[in-house]
Design an enzyme around this catalytic site. Structure first.
Site, short mmCIF file in Angstrom:
data_model
loop_
_atom_site.label_atom_id
_atom_site.label_comp_id
_atom_site.label_asym_id
_atom_site.label_seq_id
_atom_site.Cartn_x
_atom_site.Cartn_y
_atom_site.Cartn_z
N ALA A 155 5.96 12.49 5.19
CA ALA A 155 6.51 13.06 3.95
C ALA A 155 5.40 13.55 3.04
CB ALA A 155 7.38 12.02 3.24
N TYR A 156 4.32 12.78 2.94
CA TYR A 156 3.19 13.19 2.11
C TYR A 156 2.54 14.45 2.67
CZ TYR A 156 -1.35 12.95 -0.25
OH TYR A 156 -2.48 13.24 -0.97
N ALA A 157 2.30 14.46 3.99
CA ALA A 157 1.68 15.63 4.61
C ALA A 157 2.57 16.86 4.46
CB ALA A 157 1.38 15.35 6.08
N SER A 159 4.56 17.51 1.97
CA SER A 159 4.43 18.01 0.59
C SER A 159 3.13 18.79 0.42
CB SER A 159 4.51 16.84 -0.41
OG SER A 159 3.33 16.06 -0.42
#
Length: 248
Positions: A155-157, A159
């Site tokens: 999810a972070y990657a 974004s």
């Protein structure tokens, strides 16, 4: 015959009270740039950054705001113009990192992170596209995790992949404006955001992954940011610069 001195450049640093943001604000100020130190939660930390800059003879003010709210960010740009006369550099370091496997991540957590990292970057980039002066620079911040495929970081990657895509397109949309748009993608960097909640053995393993066998420092990242913000970086445009000591 007297030579007129060029007016000082003015920078906005979002997330300027954080690890990379504060290092970038200090490094820009050391080069003579007036800095608006943005913060979302900690006026005290932002005040310390401003105090350090002014103690060294620089010019800085702190200003609050939610990066995902256009009215807040318009007020931030207004503050830069009111205090220093305009905006030449925007460094978009504000972001959150919330980790978890895809199968287990709560969607409210996903939405919170994407609101800051994606919508926030879009809002600030939109204002930068409209209000940066000729010769200006927009510098977004991504992560080298976009190339590492580490479990728990999807999810972070995602974004930050959106941040990179926006950067590359916006650089082309600003043809003829004399404004550069780039993204800096740090590797593991010893900031409070990165270190929080990680066991020492995990930190040691990540430090050893680089051929230079250490974590990056906020100052390592700030040096690349100041290069892109200054005259030596004018021919670098529409790029993602991976600043990670060779980890990927």
């Amino acid at each position: 015959m007297t030579t007129q001195q060029a007016p000082a450049r003015v920078a906005i640093v979002t997330g300027g009270s954080g690890g990379i943001g504060s290092a970038a604000a200090l490094a820009l100020a050391a080069r003579g740039t007036a800095v608006v130190v943005h913060y979302a939660g900690s006026a005290e930390r932002a005040g310390k950054v401003v105090a350090a800059i002014t103690a060294a003879g620089g010019r800085a003010v702190a200003a609050p705001g939610d990066v995902a709210e256009p009215a807040d960010m318009a007020a931030l740009f207004d503050a830069a113009e009111e205090h220093f006369g305009g905006v030449d550099v925007v460094v978009n370091t504000a972001g959150v990192m919330l980790l978890g496997p895809v199968a287990e991540m709560d969607l409210d957590t996903f939405d919170r992170m994407h609101r800051v990292n994606v919508r926030g970057t879009f809002v600030v980039s939109q204002l930068a596209a409209r209000r940066l002066r000729p010769g200006g620079a927009l510098i977004n911040v991504s992560t080298s995790v976009t190339r590492l495929q580490q479990p728990g970081y999807a999810a972070y990657a995602a974004s930050k992949g959106a941040v990179e895509a926006m950067t590359l397109v916006l650089a082309r949309e600003l043809r003829g404006r004399d404004v550069t748009v780039n993204t800096v993608a740090p590797g593991p960097t010893a900031t409070p955001l990165f270190l929080e909640g990680k066991p020492q053995e995990v930190i040691d393993r990540l430090a050893a992954a680089s051929p230079l066998e250490r974590l990056g420092t906020p100052e390592d990242i700030a040096r690349t940011i100041t290069h892109l913000a200054g005259p030596d970086g004018r021919w670098t445009n529409g790029q993602v610069l991976y600043v990670n000591g060779g980890i990927a």
